[in-house]
Design a protein around this motif. Structure first.
Motif, short mmCIF file in Angstrom:
data_model
loop_
_atom_site.label_atom_id
_atom_site.label_comp_id
_atom_site.label_asym_id
_atom_site.label_seq_id
_atom_site.Cartn_x
_atom_site.Cartn_y
_atom_site.Cartn_z
N PHE A 184 -4.69 -6.19 -12.97
CA PHE A 184 -5.86 -6.67 -13.81
C PHE A 184 -5.67 -7.07 -14.97
O PHE A 184 -6.23 -8.18 -15.24
N SER A 185 -4.61 -6.41 -15.63
CA SER A 185 -4.24 -7.13 -17.08
C SER A 185 -3.61 -8.45 -16.85
O SER A 185 -4.00 -9.41 -17.57
N GLY A 186 -2.82 -8.48 -16.04
CA GLY A 186 -2.18 -10.08 -15.72
C GLY A 186 -3.31 -11.00 -15.50
O GLY A 186 -3.28 -12.06 -15.89
N GLN A 187 -4.44 -10.69 -14.57
CA GLN A 187 -5.14 -11.75 -14.30
C GLN A 187 -6.20 -11.84 -15.38
O GLN A 187 -6.57 -13.07 -15.62
N ALA B 173 -1.62 2.71 -12.15
CA ALA B 173 -0.89 2.26 -13.29
C ALA B 173 -0.64 0.48 -12.62
O ALA B 173 -0.58 -0.65 -13.39
N ASP B 174 -0.58 0.67 -11.21
CA ASP B 174 -0.13 -1.01 -10.67
C ASP B 174 -1.31 -1.66 -10.78
O ASP B 174 -1.37 -2.91 -11.11
N GLN B 175 -2.43 -1.24 -10.38
CA GLN B 175 -3.88 -1.80 -10.19
C GLN B 175 -4.09 -2.31 -11.52
O GLN B 175 -4.51 -3.56 -11.94
N ILE B 176 -3.99 -1.37 -12.70
CA ILE B 176 -4.17 -1.94 -13.91
C ILE B 176 -3.44 -2.99 -14.49
O ILE B 176 -3.82 -3.91 -15.10
N GLN B 177 -2.19 -2.93 -14.32
CA GLN B 177 -1.23 -3.95 -14.62
C GLN B 177 -1.76 -5.38 -13.89
O GLN B 177 -1.48 -6.12 -14.70
#
Length: 475
Positions: A181-184, A175-179
């Motif tokens: 990537f979503s911010g980028q 979930a941290d990685q997805i968040q």
């Protein structure tokens, strides 16, 4: 021969001599009239010569102007032809360029509009991606929260929940990685949206510029049509010039012919003027011979109709000479002043009047001698003394008025202190014969002349010729 016969013969001779004198007098009058007419004709001829020369110059100037007009029309036609060729070529070239430019502008405008529409679609897709990215970020946040709750429950379960805790940590890491990537993705989408906005704005400007270029291309097409009309107008102008050339060429030929005729006329007038000039000299010579013949007749003792005026003039000349001699003797005037020839202009006089050192003296002395002569005979016009140069210082009172503002009135009424150095006046002042009887025409104005006789006698003072006294009377 009996005494009666002698007396009769003497009477016949006297009558014959009187007849000769009268005929000589009439001959002089006729010659004077003819001389005046010849002088008038000479003056008219001179005026005609000037007018003929002026007409010749005007014709030459007009001919030159017409010739320049013809040359200018030819040059204008040549220039119009050159302009027509250039305009025709330019119109064709401009028309081709405008057509190609219009097509290019239309293609560019269509492409710009297509780009603008495509950029609009891309902007919509980007907006969808932004919404999906936001949803993914929300899922990531909820997944992290769920993983956190699972870790808490695993810790409560102890050893039995250790495997579940490992799974919860892995889910949290994902979930941290997805968040991240979503911010980028959101940041990249923001940059992309800004770039697409700028690109769309430029595409819209390009589309507007393309539309304006198409409008200008349409105006250029109208200008091309105008240029083609101008080519046609130049063609019509050339036709008009061709129509005008023929009359101008005819005018040039006519002016050349007229100039030749005027030249012949001017030569004829000049020749006639020369003949009249010689005729005038001959008539003046004949007039002088007539005057000398009259002098000869009188000195020969022939009684003429002019004898009383001759005696009167000679008597007045002697009387004036005696008055001058007496004044010199009394010291009223010096001999140098009496013969002064330094004529000084009277300021503002018109016709011009002049004075000398003896003018004031003659104004005092001459009226008493000259005025009574006017009552001698009703035909007498004036009696006045002139010096050797024709200067008349003191005239009869009727001709010695004060000058006014009208030169014409002055010329007729203010004849004192004037120079009369025409043929008659100068001859009267310079003649040293016992008398001089001249016949001349007096200008009465308006083209009218009166025949006059002028009888003069010399005035001699202390052996020097001062001038003469003139007695003028009507014929």
């Amino acid at each position: 021969m009996p005494a009666e016969n002698l007396r009769a013969e003497g009477e016949r001779r006297r009558q014959g001599e009187t007849g000769i004198g009268d005929r000589a007098g009439r001959l002089g009058v006729e010659i004077a009239d003819i001389a005046g007419l010849v002088t008038d004709l000479s003056a008219i001829s001179q005026q005609q010569a000037l007018q003929a020369d002026a007409a010749l110059e005007a014709a030459a100037a007009l001919n030159a102007t017409t010739s320049r007009l013809g040359r200018s029309m030819g040059e204008a036609r040549q220039a119009a032809g050159d302009v027509r060729v250039v305009l025709d070529q330019s119109a064709t070239t401009i028309s081709d360029v405008v057509t190609r430019t219009t097509r290019t502008m239309a293609a560019l405008s269509e492409g710009a509009m297509t780009v603008e529409a495509t950029l609009g679609n891309v902007s919509g897709t980007v907006a969808g991606v932004e919404r999906a990215s936001a949803a993914i970020a929300q899922i990531a946040r909820e997944t992290k929260l769920l993983a956190l709750n699972a870790s808490v429950e695993a810790a409560r379960a102890g050893d039995a929940g250790r495997g579940f805790a490992i799974i919860a940590n892995a889910v949290k890491s994902l979930a941290d990685q997805i968040q991240d990537f979503s911010g980028q993705t959101v940041a990249h989408l923001g940059d992309l949206t800004e770039a697409l906005g700028q690109l769309r704005q430029k595409a819209q400007g390009n589309a507007e510029a393309a539309q304006l270029a198409m409008a200008e291309a349409s105006a250029a097409e109208q200008a091309t049509a105008t240029l083609e009309n101008l080519v046609d107008s130049v063609g019509r102008l050339m036709g008009d010039i061709d129509t005008m050339v023929q009359p101008v060429e005819q005018s040039i030929a006519g002016f050349e012919s007229m100039q030749a005729e005027l030249s012949a006329l001017a030569e004829g007038v000049e020749t006639g003027r020369g003949h009249l000039g010689r005729a005038e000299q001959r008539t003046q010579s004949i007039l002088s011979i007539s005057e000398e013949f009259m002098l000869y007749l009188v000195e020969a003792g022939v009684e003429t109709a002019d004898a009383p005026f001759i005696k009167l003039a000679r008597a007045k000349a002697d009387e004036i000479a005696d008055a001058f001699e007496a004044a010199l003797g009394r010291g009223e005037i010096t001999l140098s002043d009496l013969f002064d020839e330094a004529y000084c202009d009277v300021p503002g006089s018109d016709p011009k009047q002049v004075v000398t050192r003896f003018t004031a003296f003659t104004d005092r002395v001459l009226p008493a001698i000259q005025e009574p002569v006017l009552g001698f005979d009703s035909r007498i016009a004036f009696c006045a003394a002139v010096d050797r140069n024709g200067y008349l210082p003191t005239h009869n009172k009727v001709y010695s008025q004060k000058q006014g503002s009208d030169p014409v009135w002055n010329a007729a009424n203010c004849r004192n202190r004037r120079m009369f150095n025409d043929r008659t006046g100068l001859a009267a002042g310079r003649s040293t014969q016992p008398f001089l009887l001249q016949t001349y025409r007096r200008d009465m104005g308006g083209g009218q002349f009166a025949l006059m006789k002028d009888c003069s006698a010399p005035i001699v003072v202390r052996g020097r010729h001062w001038g003469g006294v003139r007695v003028a009377f009507k014929v």
